[in-house]
Scaffold this active site. Structure first.
Site, PDB file in Angstrom:
ATOM      1  N   LYS A  31     -16.822  -7.544 -14.974  1.00  0.00           N
ATOM      2  CA  LYS A  31     -16.241  -7.282 -16.305  1.00  0.00           C
ATOM      3  C   LYS A  31     -16.339  -5.782 -16.640  1.00  0.00           C
ATOM      4  O   LYS A  31     -15.387  -5.169 -17.127  1.00  0.00           O
ATOM      5  CB  LYS A  31     -16.989  -8.116 -17.358  1.00  0.00           C
TER       6      LYS A  31
ATOM      7  N   CYS B  70     -14.487  -1.987 -26.741  1.00  0.00           N
ATOM      8  CA  CYS B  70     -14.859  -2.403 -25.387  1.00  0.00           C
ATOM      9  C   CYS B  70     -14.865  -1.226 -24.428  1.00  0.00           C
ATOM     10  O   CYS B  70     -15.897  -0.884 -23.857  1.00  0.00           O
ATOM     11  CB  CYS B  70     -13.890  -3.458 -24.886  1.00  0.00           C
TER      12      CYS B  70
HETATM   13  N1  SAJ Z   1      -5.076   4.020 -23.861  1.00  0.00           N
HETATM   14  C1  SAJ Z   1      -4.635   5.270 -23.461  1.00  0.00           C
HETATM   15  N2  SAJ Z   1      -3.764   5.351 -22.408  1.00  0.00           N
HETATM   16  C2  SAJ Z   1      -3.342   4.245 -21.753  1.00  0.00           C
HETATM   17  C3  SAJ Z   1      -3.829   2.976 -22.142  1.00  0.00           C
HETATM   18  C4  SAJ Z   1      -4.696   2.892 -23.216  1.00  0.00           C
HETATM   19  O1  SAJ Z   1      -4.995   6.305 -24.034  1.00  0.00           O
HETATM   20  O2  SAJ Z   1      -2.535   4.374 -20.821  1.00  0.00           O
HETATM   21  C5  SAJ Z   1      -6.019   3.918 -24.999  1.00  0.00           C
HETATM   22  C6  SAJ Z   1      -5.496   3.049 -26.136  1.00  0.00           C
HETATM   23  O3  SAJ Z   1      -4.678   3.785 -27.022  1.00  0.00           O
HETATM   24  C7  SAJ Z   1      -6.787   2.602 -26.796  1.00  0.00           C
HETATM   25  C8  SAJ Z   1      -7.747   2.466 -25.607  1.00  0.00           C
HETATM   26  O4  SAJ Z   1      -7.162   3.224 -24.553  1.00  0.00           O
HETATM   27  O5  SAJ Z   1      -7.297   3.584 -27.675  1.00  0.00           O
HETATM   28  C9  SAJ Z   1      -8.005   1.061 -25.148  1.00  0.00           C
HETATM   29  O6  SAJ Z   1      -6.811   0.284 -25.205  1.00  0.00           O
HETATM   30  P1  SAJ Z   1      -6.416  -0.771 -24.067  1.00  0.00           P
HETATM   31  O7  SAJ Z   1      -5.144  -1.402 -24.460  1.00  0.00           O
HETATM   32  O8  SAJ Z   1      -6.465  -0.095 -22.735  1.00  0.00           O
HETATM   33  O9  SAJ Z   1      -7.616  -1.815 -24.046  1.00  0.00           O
HETATM   34  P2  SAJ Z   1      -8.373  -2.732 -25.159  1.00  0.00           P
HETATM   35  O10 SAJ Z   1      -9.645  -2.030 -25.542  1.00  0.00           O
HETATM   36  O11 SAJ Z   1      -7.478  -3.136 -26.254  1.00  0.00           O
HETATM   37  O12 SAJ Z   1      -8.734  -4.017 -24.258  1.00  0.00           O
HETATM   38  C10 SAJ Z   1      -9.466  -3.833 -23.051  1.00  0.00           C
HETATM   39  C11 SAJ Z   1      -8.715  -4.557 -21.911  1.00  0.00           C
HETATM   40  N3  SAJ Z   1      -9.282  -4.171 -20.620  1.00  0.00           N
HETATM   41  C12 SAJ Z   1      -8.499  -3.738 -19.600  1.00  0.00           C
HETATM   42  O13 SAJ Z   1      -7.300  -3.599 -19.700  1.00  0.00           O
HETATM   43  C13 SAJ Z   1      -9.187  -3.444 -18.300  1.00  0.00           C
HETATM   44  C14 SAJ Z   1      -8.827  -6.063 -22.120  1.00  0.00           C
HETATM   45  O14 SAJ Z   1      -8.246  -6.769 -21.031  1.00  0.00           O
HETATM   46  C15 SAJ Z   1     -10.292  -6.477 -22.269  1.00  0.00           C
HETATM   47  O15 SAJ Z   1     -10.433  -7.878 -22.454  1.00  0.00           O
HETATM   48  C16 SAJ Z   1     -10.839  -5.766 -23.495  1.00  0.00           C
HETATM   49  O16 SAJ Z   1     -10.786  -4.341 -23.241  1.00  0.00           O
HETATM   50  C17 SAJ Z   1     -12.269  -6.217 -23.712  1.00  0.00           C
HETATM   51  O17 SAJ Z   1     -12.494  -6.991 -24.661  1.00  0.00           O
HETATM   52  O18 SAJ Z   1     -13.149  -5.880 -22.911  1.00  0.00           O
END
Ligand code: SAJ
Length: 420
Positions: free
Chosen positions: A206, A260
């Site tokens: 995870k 997360c």
């Molecule tokens: N972000 C970027 N660039 C990107 C992608 C995201 O700057 O290309 C930023 C987003 O704007 C945000 C942050 O990263 O601020 C996180 O967003 P996210 O959509 O990547 O992830 P979360 O936090 O909403 O959800 C994550 C997910 N993990 C992965 O994709 C590996 C989700 O599947 C998990 O279940 C969740 O964390 C969790 O609960 O752990």
């Protein structure tokens, strides 16, 4: 799995509540437990504040059919699922107090044959060395009398119900019978594949998933800053690099928020600091992005001395109303500390707040979150309300030719000085 079994879900947050409601909708009797009285009364009245209408409907039908109820303390059940928060403490170590309290609260209810499942994200080793000793205070032996499992969630906020059902799951048992029993339980609602492993591996897996995303975002943010130094527009450069069949660079942005990804990598660092330099460096890079954006805005809007800044987007990412760990809110603090007057607009977080009112009299507009509502902003209309026509785009969302045509001085993250 026998659907006459009763499930007690501890923690009715963004994972616990949909999990409880899904099991209830599949015919299980589910008791939800939460320490927050407001959460309990909302759940019992099915007043769910969420952007996922299907979740509200699911909770409502589960409550109406009396398969789901919510209360302050646990009771006897066949299966206990713990889905409580595990934030980072100030020393960046995992704060396991909610997990410990939840496990302690079920000790007196445990009976031979029960299964205890930890869904919360935790440092590797927690199930075996923290959870099991607490459960064994019941006088029962884990493995012999109790099944104990770590079954991490993987859902993306914004699509929780779909992802709970569709995503593959990794289930880690303290022994094979534990993993197999939990697999049979989740199989009743998960359409994705289920893979079995041991509890400590599941905990690390995870964390590896979220760390992978964090490190890759840090790489794209580094590229953006390199683009700024070299005067190269990094956005089309990334698109072209991604034409390579084995390259998939993520999007740069103003930082990594949520509860997360900014937290979980530290749980690996905590356990193996000497091998975690890359992971810690990625965290530092992503955490520094709001300050980097603040400096860029202050350079761009250096006149007047303490500019009025209108920030578009307060959520931690696009199209959600969640502000936990939001880079935008960090930016607000940083700019306010520099004496700027800051106003914030967000259609999800502050519905009803008018965009034109927020930009009225502003010296600079900063787009921080690429909400779908910001796809077609009208620079003429916004510019007419502003004191100066200056814009900063941290998401590569604004149509530059239009904004320049409307008299804006515009700069985006990762594009050197070309657009100033
Ligand atoms: N972000 C970027 N660039 C990107 C992608 C995201 O700057 O290309 C930023 C987003 O704007 C945000 C942050 O990263 O601020 C996180 O967003 P996210 O959509 O990547 O992830 P979360 O936090 O909403 O959800 C994550 C997910 N993990 C992965 O994709 C590996 C989700 O599947 C998990 O279940 C969740 O964390 C969790 O609960 O752990």
């Amino acid at each position: 799995m026998n659907r006459s079994e009763k499930i007690c879900v501890l923690g009715l947050g963004y994972i616990g509540l949909p999990t409880a409601a899904l099991f209830a909708s599949h015919g299980y009797k589910v008791v939800g437990v939460d320490i927050n009285g407001t959460t309990l009364s909302r759940v019992n009245r099915a007043e769910i504040h969420t952007q996922e209408p299907e979740l509200r409907d699911l909770v409502l039908s589960s409550i109406t059919s009396q398969h789901l109820s919510a209360q302050t303390s646990p009771e006897e059940a066949d299966v206990f699922i713990v889905a409580v928060p595990t934030p980072c403490a100030v020393d960046r170590r995992a704060d396991l107090s909610a997990v410990v309290a939840a496990m302690e609260s079920i000790v007196r209810w445990l009976r031979p044959g029960n299964m205890v499942i930890l869904e919360s994200t935790v440092p590797p080793g927690t199930t075996v060395s923290v959870v099991v000793p607490i459960l064994e205070r019941s006088g029962l032996r884990a493995g012999r009398d109790l099944h104990v499992v770590h079954a991490p969630e993987r859902v993306l906020p914004g699509g929780i119900l779909t992802e709970l059902v569709q995503n593959d799951r990794v289930i880690g048992g303290i022994d094979c019978p534990s993993a197999e029993r939990a697999s049979n339980l989740y199989r009743t609602l998960v359409v994705g594949q289920i893979f079995l492993t041991n509890a400590t591996s599941a905990e690390l897996i995870k964390l590896m998933e979220n760390t992978f995303r964090d490190v890759n975002i840090a790489l794209s943010n580094s590229f953006a800053r390199i683009g700024d130094i070299l005067g190269i527009d990094i956005w089309p450069a990334i698109d072209l690099a991604n034409r390579h069949p084995r390259v998939s660079i993520l999007r740069p942005g103003p930082g990594v928020g949520g509860h997360c990804i900014p937290v979980d990598p530290w749980f690996i660092v905590e356990k193996a600091p000497q091998e975690s330099h890359l992971i810690a460096a990625a965290r530092t890079i992503n955490d520094s992005m709001p300050a980097y954006v603040a400096e860029s805005i202050l350079r761009l809007a250096s006149e007047p001395h303490e500019p009025r800044v209108a920030i578009l987007g307060a959520a931690y990412k696009a199209n959600v109303d969640d502000t936990r760990g939001s880079p935008s809110l960090r930016l607000v603090d940083l700019l306010a500390k520099k004496g700027c007057q800051v106003r914030v607009h967000d259609p999800y977080v502050y519905p009803g707040v008018n965009l034109t009112d927020v930009v009225e009299g502003a010296d600079c507009l900063a787009l921080m979150v690429n909400h779908r509502e910001y796809a077609d902003l009208d620079p003429w209309q916004l510019g007419a309300a502003m004191r100066r026509r200056v814009a900063f785009d941290a998401q590569n969302q604004l149509a530059y030719h239009l904004w320049r045509a409307a008299g804006f001085q515009i700069k985006k993250l990762g594009n050197g000085c070309n657009n100033v």
